[in-house]
Design an enzyme around this catalytic site. Structure first.
Site, short mmCIF file in Angstrom:
data_model
loop_
_atom_site.label_atom_id
_atom_site.label_comp_id
_atom_site.label_asym_id
_atom_site.label_seq_id
_atom_site.Cartn_x
_atom_site.Cartn_y
_atom_site.Cartn_z
N GLU A 1 0.82 -1.20 0.00
CA GLU A 1 0.00 0.00 0.00
C GLU A 1 0.86 1.26 0.00
O GLU A 1 0.53 2.25 -0.66
CB GLU A 1 -0.95 0.01 1.20
CG GLU A 1 -2.07 -1.02 1.11
CD GLU A 1 -2.99 -0.79 -0.08
OE1 GLU A 1 -3.08 0.36 -0.58
OE2 GLU A 1 -3.64 -1.74 -0.52
N ASP B 1 -9.26 5.18 -2.47
CA ASP B 1 -8.15 5.68 -3.27
C ASP B 1 -8.71 6.24 -4.57
O ASP B 1 -9.93 6.37 -4.74
CB ASP B 1 -7.11 4.59 -3.51
CG ASP B 1 -7.60 3.49 -4.44
OD1 ASP B 1 -8.82 3.46 -4.77
OD2 ASP B 1 -6.78 2.64 -4.85
N TYR C 1 -6.28 6.71 4.10
CA TYR C 1 -6.51 5.64 3.14
C TYR C 1 -5.70 4.39 3.49
O TYR C 1 -6.23 3.28 3.54
CB TYR C 1 -6.18 6.07 1.71
CG TYR C 1 -6.04 4.86 0.83
CD1 TYR C 1 -7.15 4.15 0.42
CD2 TYR C 1 -4.78 4.36 0.48
CE1 TYR C 1 -7.04 2.99 -0.33
CE2 TYR C 1 -4.65 3.21 -0.26
CZ TYR C 1 -5.78 2.53 -0.67
OH TYR C 1 -5.65 1.37 -1.39
#
Length: 333
Positions: A39, A140, A122
């Site tokens: 991520e 996102d 996020y």
């Protein structure tokens, strides 16, 4: 999203999802370290670009403890070319906190994850959902696009983001949170793409207001972009007996902590010659960097790197481009 639409999305994901190195295989639990690492790497970076970096990292540093124990220079060099170098500095800071203070275990809830360096809203939601199965709303750019089209959100970005998040909140189910988050991302990456969305393959087409309106590609609406300012700079290629002078940039600031060519004035008195220029675009500005080259017989103290091995220095993209110019000047001199 109606229950049948959510089920359709999850069924589509179960069948069509790509095999990616950070995803858990069938019957296996997700590895929070690999989820977190992916991520961070995927922030403002495509899967195609990030994937080889991810594979290199997990091969060299298979656990968060191994990454935490590595030197800053080695990690920054391995990150070179991936961009947004503050991510690499935060990556190391986060790894060291998890390894040294949390026993090598990532927190499971969003609030605790957000207290770690480099983990924003996020990333915290994505890790909580994917790695630990927590219900979390992870929005996102891909999810943003899917939701904006599903609901035909007419307000332009960025002002539309609050409404898009509210819609995403209502969509997110209590069960299968990790699969749902990944399914929404996957849909945006492979079907509901920025240009020419492939509505014929989309499991949500019957529920999509953008499709019903006749032009799903019109969403999300984007405000006109402001022109990027342009800056200019000078870098210096100073050679001595087949080695070129490199410097370690300050930890804070642009390309912090990376090896690079000197830019803060000529590093020595020499017969400097112009070797062209390189254009490079950063997030907030465009840069034209001229390159001046020279040789010296009296090298100052510093990092003198073999020119023939300059590709191993882990230079960020801007300076890797300049190194190509420097090598060309060397051959022509």
């Amino acid at each position: 999203m109606p229950v049948d639409a959510c089920q359709a999305l999850l069924c589509w994901y179960a069948v069509d999802k790509r095999s990616l190195p950070w995803r858990a295989g069938p019957g296996k639990a997700p590895d929070p370290y690999r989820v977190w690492l992916s991520e961070v790497m995927l922030q403002q970076t495509t899967i195609a670009h990030a994937r080889p970096y991810f594979e290199t990292f997990v091969h060299r540093w298979p656990t968060v403890e191994a990454l935490a124990a590595e030197s800053d220079g080695e990690v920054m060099a391995a990150w070179a070319g991936l961009g947004y170098y503050a991510r690499a500095r935060n990556l190391l800071a986060c790894a060291r906190i998890v390894a040294d203070q949390l026993g090598g275990r990532f927190p499971e809830d969003e609030a605790a994850l957000r207290r770690l360096p480099g983990i924003g809203a996020y990333t915290a939601a994505a890790v909580a959902a994917i790695a630990f199965g927590r219900r979390a709303v992870a929005v996102d750019a891909n999810v943003e696009r899917v939701v904006a089209r599903l609901f035909a959100v007419e307000a332009p970005l960025p002002s539309a983001r609050a409404a898009i998040r509210d819609h995403a909140e209502r969509l997110t189910p209590e069960e299968n949170a990790g699969d749902f988050v990944q399914a929404m991302m996957e849909l945006g990456q492979t079907v509901c793409m920025p240009r020419r969305p492939d509505c014929g393959r989309c499991p949500l087409t019957p529920h999509c207001a953008g499709y019903a309106a006749g032009d799903p590609g019109a969403f999300p609406v984007k405000a006109p972009k402001a022109a990027r300012p342009r800056r200019e700079g000078v870098a210096y290629w100073l050679e001595h007996r087949g080695r070129v002078l490199l410097v370690r940039r300050p930890q804070k600031g642009l390309l912090g902590g990376m090896l690079a060519l000197p830019t803060d004035g000529a590093p020595a008195e020499a017969a400097w010659r112009e070797a062209g220029a390189v254009d490079h675009v950063f997030t907030h500005f465009a840069l034209t960097m001229r390159l001046l080259c020279a040789e010296t017989d009296t090298p100052a103290e510093g990092i003198w790197w073999p020119v023939e091995r300059i590709g191993e220095a882990g230079l960020p993209t801007l300076f890797a481009k300049l190194a190509v110019r420097g090598s060309e000047w060397r051959r022509a001199a």
